[in-house]
Design an enzyme around this catalytic site. Sequence first.
Site, mmCIF file in Angstrom:
data_model
loop_
_atom_site.group_PDB
_atom_site.id
_atom_site.type_symbol
_atom_site.label_atom_id
_atom_site.label_comp_id
_atom_site.label_asym_id
_atom_site.label_seq_id
_atom_site.Cartn_x
_atom_site.Cartn_y
_atom_site.Cartn_z
ATOM 1 N N GLY A 44 0.692 -1.209 -0.091
ATOM 2 C CA GLY A 44 -0.051 0.066 -0.138
ATOM 3 C C GLY A 44 0.721 1.315 0.058
ATOM 4 O O GLY A 44 0.434 2.245 -0.409
ATOM 5 N N ASP A 100 0.451 3.671 3.965
ATOM 6 C CA ASP A 100 -0.729 4.406 3.314
ATOM 7 C C ASP A 100 -1.542 4.785 4.311
ATOM 8 O O ASP A 100 -2.398 5.786 4.514
ATOM 9 C CB ASP A 100 -1.104 3.543 1.944
ATOM 10 C CG ASP A 100 -1.673 2.236 2.717
ATOM 11 O OD1 ASP A 100 -1.304 1.672 3.512
ATOM 12 O OD2 ASP A 100 -2.408 1.622 1.560
ATOM 13 N N ASP A 103 -4.754 2.303 10.389
ATOM 14 C CA ASP A 103 -6.264 1.938 10.692
ATOM 15 C C ASP A 103 -6.600 1.321 12.020
ATOM 16 O O ASP A 103 -6.465 2.149 12.940
ATOM 17 C CB ASP A 103 -6.739 0.801 9.461
ATOM 18 C CG ASP A 103 -8.085 0.525 9.305
ATOM 19 O OD1 ASP A 103 -8.799 1.239 10.044
ATOM 20 O OD2 ASP A 103 -8.472 -0.367 8.615
ATOM 21 N N LYS A 131 -6.681 6.707 10.300
ATOM 22 C CA LYS A 131 -8.459 6.591 10.476
ATOM 23 C C LYS A 131 -8.525 6.125 12.214
ATOM 24 O O LYS A 131 -8.612 5.223 12.595
ATOM 25 C CB LYS A 131 -8.962 5.383 9.670
ATOM 26 C CG LYS A 131 -10.273 5.411 9.117
ATOM 27 C CD LYS A 131 -10.620 4.107 8.678
ATOM 28 C CE LYS A 131 -10.857 4.130 7.276
ATOM 29 N NZ LYS A 131 -11.204 2.944 6.421
ATOM 30 N N PHE A 152 -14.950 3.429 3.558
ATOM 31 C CA PHE A 152 -14.004 2.617 2.685
ATOM 32 C C PHE A 152 -13.246 3.636 1.562
ATOM 33 O O PHE A 152 -13.518 3.787 0.798
ATOM 34 C CB PHE A 152 -14.850 1.706 1.942
ATOM 35 C CG PHE A 152 -14.091 0.493 1.646
ATOM 36 C CD1 PHE A 152 -12.782 0.590 1.025
ATOM 37 C CD2 PHE A 152 -14.517 -0.646 1.780
ATOM 38 C CE1 PHE A 152 -12.143 -0.700 0.620
ATOM 39 C CE2 PHE A 152 -13.770 -2.023 1.495
ATOM 40 C CZ PHE A 152 -12.609 -1.776 1.047
ATOM 41 N N VAL A 153 -11.965 3.875 1.878
ATOM 42 C CA VAL A 153 -11.170 4.832 1.110
ATOM 43 C C VAL A 153 -10.332 4.150 0.260
ATOM 44 O O VAL A 153 -9.649 3.069 0.842
ATOM 45 C CB VAL A 153 -10.285 5.820 2.017
ATOM 46 C CG1 VAL A 153 -11.270 7.062 2.449
ATOM 47 C CG2 VAL A 153 -9.497 5.253 3.202
ATOM 48 N N ASP A 159 -6.185 -0.053 -1.634
ATOM 49 C CA ASP A 159 -6.916 -0.799 -2.472
ATOM 50 C C ASP A 159 -8.242 -1.396 -1.975
ATOM 51 O O ASP A 159 -8.512 -1.080 -0.812
ATOM 52 C CB ASP A 159 -6.046 -2.038 -2.965
ATOM 53 C CG ASP A 159 -6.121 -2.873 -1.693
ATOM 54 O OD1 ASP A 159 -5.490 -2.641 -0.640
ATOM 55 O OD2 ASP A 159 -6.579 -4.228 -1.917
ATOM 56 N N ARG A 165 -5.825 1.021 -6.652
ATOM 57 C CA ARG A 165 -4.405 1.731 -6.013
ATOM 58 C C ARG A 165 -3.804 3.005 -6.723
ATOM 59 O O ARG A 165 -3.272 3.887 -6.056
ATOM 60 C CB ARG A 165 -3.303 0.710 -5.912
ATOM 61 C CG ARG A 165 -3.653 -0.544 -4.874
ATOM 62 C CD ARG A 165 -2.198 -1.231 -4.665
ATOM 63 N NE ARG A 165 -2.451 -2.654 -4.272
ATOM 64 C CZ ARG A 165 -2.431 -2.840 -2.767
ATOM 65 N NH1 ARG A 165 -2.443 -2.041 -1.804
ATOM 66 N NH2 ARG A 165 -2.744 -4.220 -2.439
HETATM 67 C C1 PRP Z 1 -3.232 -2.217 4.820
HETATM 68 C C2 PRP Z 1 -2.431 -0.916 4.986
HETATM 69 C C3 PRP Z 1 -1.708 -0.994 6.032
HETATM 70 C C4 PRP Z 1 -2.762 -1.863 6.887
HETATM 71 C C5 PRP Z 1 -3.327 -0.838 7.907
HETATM 72 O O1 PRP Z 1 -2.772 -3.228 4.276
HETATM 73 O O2 PRP Z 1 -1.498 -0.795 3.793
HETATM 74 O O3 PRP Z 1 -0.787 -1.980 5.853
HETATM 75 O O4 PRP Z 1 -3.673 -2.343 5.969
HETATM 76 O O5 PRP Z 1 -4.248 -1.416 8.623
HETATM 77 P P1 PRP Z 1 -4.122 -1.790 10.273
HETATM 78 O O6 PRP Z 1 -3.879 -0.422 10.955
HETATM 79 O O7 PRP Z 1 -5.538 -2.111 10.589
HETATM 80 O O8 PRP Z 1 -3.135 -3.009 10.456
HETATM 81 P P2 PRP Z 1 -3.085 -4.529 3.549
HETATM 82 O O9 PRP Z 1 -3.076 -5.618 4.526
HETATM 83 O O10 PRP Z 1 -4.698 -4.277 3.115
HETATM 84 O O11 PRP Z 1 -2.224 -5.055 2.416
HETATM 85 P P3 PRP Z 1 -1.682 -4.168 1.270
HETATM 86 O O12 PRP Z 1 -0.625 -3.221 1.871
HETATM 87 O O13 PRP Z 1 -0.968 -4.885 0.416
HETATM 88 O O14 PRP Z 1 -2.839 -3.068 0.763
#
Ligand code: PRP
Length: 179
Positions: A44, A100, A103, A131, A152-153, A159, A165
């Site tokens: 991400g 990115d 969360d 967030k 849902f951003v 993604d 992305r």
């Molecule tokens: C997403 C994002 C962060 C993580 C944040 O990754 O890129 O790494 O979730 O969420 P959290 O604070 O709840 O841990 P994802 O697992 O979707 O993989 P990606 O980076 O390949 O999109």
Amino acid sequence: MMEEDMKEILYTKEEVAARIRAMGEQLTKDYAGELPMVVGVLRGSFIFMADLVRSIQTPLELDFVAASSYGSWAVSTGKVEMRLDLEKEIMGRHVLLVEDILDTGRTLSKLVEELKKRHPASLKLCVLLDKPERRVTEIEADYVGFTVPDEFVVGCGLDFNQKYRQLPYIGILKPSIYE
Ligand code: PRP
């Protein structure tokens, strides 16, 4: 077009670019003379990271890590593992971890825990989006692009099912797309 899948454009391409430039200016001051190790969390972070480092005027080094979480199991257990590790030692280095989105905080909490064991001189977090409503671990970023609502951003590296992305803006996905 992908824009038809958006309920709303939260931050335009221009707003995102301006914010990242301002973050870069701040980081240029904060890391002057320190040769920071800027570490992106795949996948991400790659777009934000590319824009961010091009806005940083002081010398730096780059590396990447990847973390994996385990589907719905991860939601209940918070199990996150490091799947790709750094190339070099970070002992005594100033490390800036780039994501990115912050969360629930599980991914960054785990990575911070892991990297702190290696005794960096400093370890700071830089995220494009925060967030806070979703947080389940106690973690705050040192640098935040935008604080966003619990929607849902997508875009700028974020993604839905690996799509969207590449969008240059931050959009909120229409519920009909993911429901
Ligand atoms: C997403 C994002 C962060 C993580 C944040 O990754 O890129 O790494 O979730 O969420 P959290 O604070 O709840 O841990 P994802 O697992 O979707 O993989 P990606 O980076 O390949 O999109």
